[in-house]
Design a protein around this motif. Sequence first.
Motif, PDB file in Angstrom:
ATOM      1  N   ARG A 229      -3.584  -5.787   6.879  1.00 46.64           N
ATOM      2  CA  ARG A 229      -4.630  -4.856   6.433  1.00 46.64           C
ATOM      3  C   ARG A 229      -5.803  -4.834   7.406  1.00 46.64           C
ATOM      4  NH1 ARG A 229      -7.766  -5.040   0.554  1.00 46.64           N
ATOM      5  NH2 ARG A 229      -8.884  -3.073   0.818  1.00 46.64           N
ATOM      6  N   TRP A 230      -6.248  -6.012   7.832  1.00 55.15           N
ATOM      7  CA  TRP A 230      -7.407  -6.048   8.725  1.00 55.15           C
ATOM      8  C   TRP A 230      -7.071  -5.573  10.125  1.00 55.15           C
ATOM      9  CZ3 TRP A 230     -11.915  -5.817   6.740  1.00 55.15           C
ATOM     10  CH2 TRP A 230     -12.160  -6.393   5.500  1.00 55.15           C
TER      11      TRP A 230
ATOM     12  N   THR B 169      -6.994  -1.837   9.855  1.00 58.00           N
ATOM     13  CA  THR B 169      -8.363  -1.334   9.768  1.00 58.00           C
ATOM     14  C   THR B 169      -9.028  -1.334  11.145  1.00 58.00           C
ATOM     15  OG1 THR B 169      -8.594  -2.138   7.503  1.00 58.00           O
ATOM     16  CG2 THR B 169     -10.627  -1.683   8.716  1.00 58.00           C
TER      17      THR B 169
ATOM     18  N   LEU C 241      -6.727   4.022   8.629  1.00 56.12           N
ATOM     19  CA  LEU C 241      -7.668   3.574   7.596  1.00 56.12           C
ATOM     20  C   LEU C 241      -7.128   3.863   6.198  1.00 56.12           C
ATOM     21  CD1 LEU C 241     -11.118   4.570   9.145  1.00 56.12           C
ATOM     22  CD2 LEU C 241     -10.086   2.301   9.019  1.00 56.12           C
ATOM     23  N   TYR C 242      -6.462   4.994   6.041  1.00 53.14           N
ATOM     24  CA  TYR C 242      -5.850   5.325   4.749  1.00 53.14           C
ATOM     25  C   TYR C 242      -4.751   4.313   4.417  1.00 53.14           C
ATOM     26  CZ  TYR C 242      -3.051   7.786   1.255  1.00 53.14           C
ATOM     27  OH  TYR C 242      -2.329   8.109   0.128  1.00 53.14           O
TER      28      TYR C 242
ATOM     29  N   ASP D  31      -4.063  -7.448   0.846  1.00 54.42           N
ATOM     30  CA  ASP D  31      -4.510  -8.323   1.929  1.00 54.42           C
ATOM     31  C   ASP D  31      -3.465  -9.415   2.122  1.00 54.42           C
ATOM     32  OD1 ASP D  31      -5.979  -9.332   3.934  1.00 54.42           O
ATOM     33  OD2 ASP D  31      -7.596 -10.140   2.695  1.00 54.42           O
TER      34      ASP D  31
ATOM     35  N   ALA E 134      -4.497   1.284   5.540  1.00 52.20           N
ATOM     36  CA  ALA E 134      -5.124  -0.018   5.279  1.00 52.20           C
ATOM     37  C   ALA E 134      -5.682  -0.091   3.861  1.00 52.20           C
ATOM     38  CB  ALA E 134      -6.229  -0.282   6.300  1.00 52.20           C
ATOM     39  N   SER E 135      -6.224   1.039   3.381  1.00 54.16           N
ATOM     40  CA  SER E 135      -6.817   1.048   2.046  1.00 54.16           C
ATOM     41  C   SER E 135      -5.768   0.858   0.948  1.00 54.16           C
ATOM     42  CB  SER E 135      -7.569   2.361   1.811  1.00 54.16           C
ATOM     43  OG  SER E 135      -6.663   3.452   1.667  1.00 54.16           O
ATOM     44  N   ARG E 136      -4.517   1.154   1.260  1.00 54.44           N
ATOM     45  CA  ARG E 136      -3.445   1.040   0.276  1.00 54.44           C
ATOM     46  C   ARG E 136      -2.676  -0.275   0.392  1.00 54.44           C
ATOM     47  NH1 ARG E 136      -1.955   5.803  -2.129  1.00 54.44           N
ATOM     48  NH2 ARG E 136       0.240   5.156  -2.254  1.00 54.44           N
TER      49      ARG E 136
END
Length: 203
Positions: free
Chosen positions: A182-183, A186, A83-84, A91, A86-88
């Motif tokens: 990214r998705w 996630t 998750l970390y 998209d 993905a946040s960086r």
Amino acid sequence: MLTGFTAGLLLISISELGDKTFFIGAILAMRHPRRWVFLGVTAALFVMTLLSVLLGQVATFLPPHYVQWAAVALFLGFGLKLLYDASRMKDQGLAHEQAEALETVNRQEQHITQWSVSSVLTEAFLLTFVAEWGDRTQIATITLAAANHPVGITLGATLGHAICAAIAVVSGKFVAGRLSERWLTTAGGVLFLIFGLVAALEP
């Protein structure tokens, strides 16, 4: 057994889609007969799954509460890390994983001058096996196998690998262009967190 099968299938299907091994299969399938590439990739992933499950069974000799909390820590750790990450991410597509896979395949194929069925099978097997060794899904499979029925995990993970390999070999380039790193990251992170919470709540 059904719980292990479902967990293995979900874990592999989501985590491996768009992974480096996915693109290795896709790239090889563009250069060589698809059926032999699929067979070599799937065989490598099956052997890797068996090894992971066997390693997971070794962990069952430890006290159960140690195994349970090690599983919780690993799943939650992987989930939070994904998750970390993905946040960086922006998209975007899967260009990074695809570039790594292409470099790996090109480096291997520059040493091969004559192709045969056995050489395609060997290349697909070895490239996939090496790329998958030490991957987070291997460690997660070991962890799942320590806490669930080994046959269920083996069947579920093998089916998940076969599904991803089939998608890669048949339409990897088409699918990859429509997936977001990214998705996918996630979704993998959320799945790992769910597994961690389930493991923590087990009596």
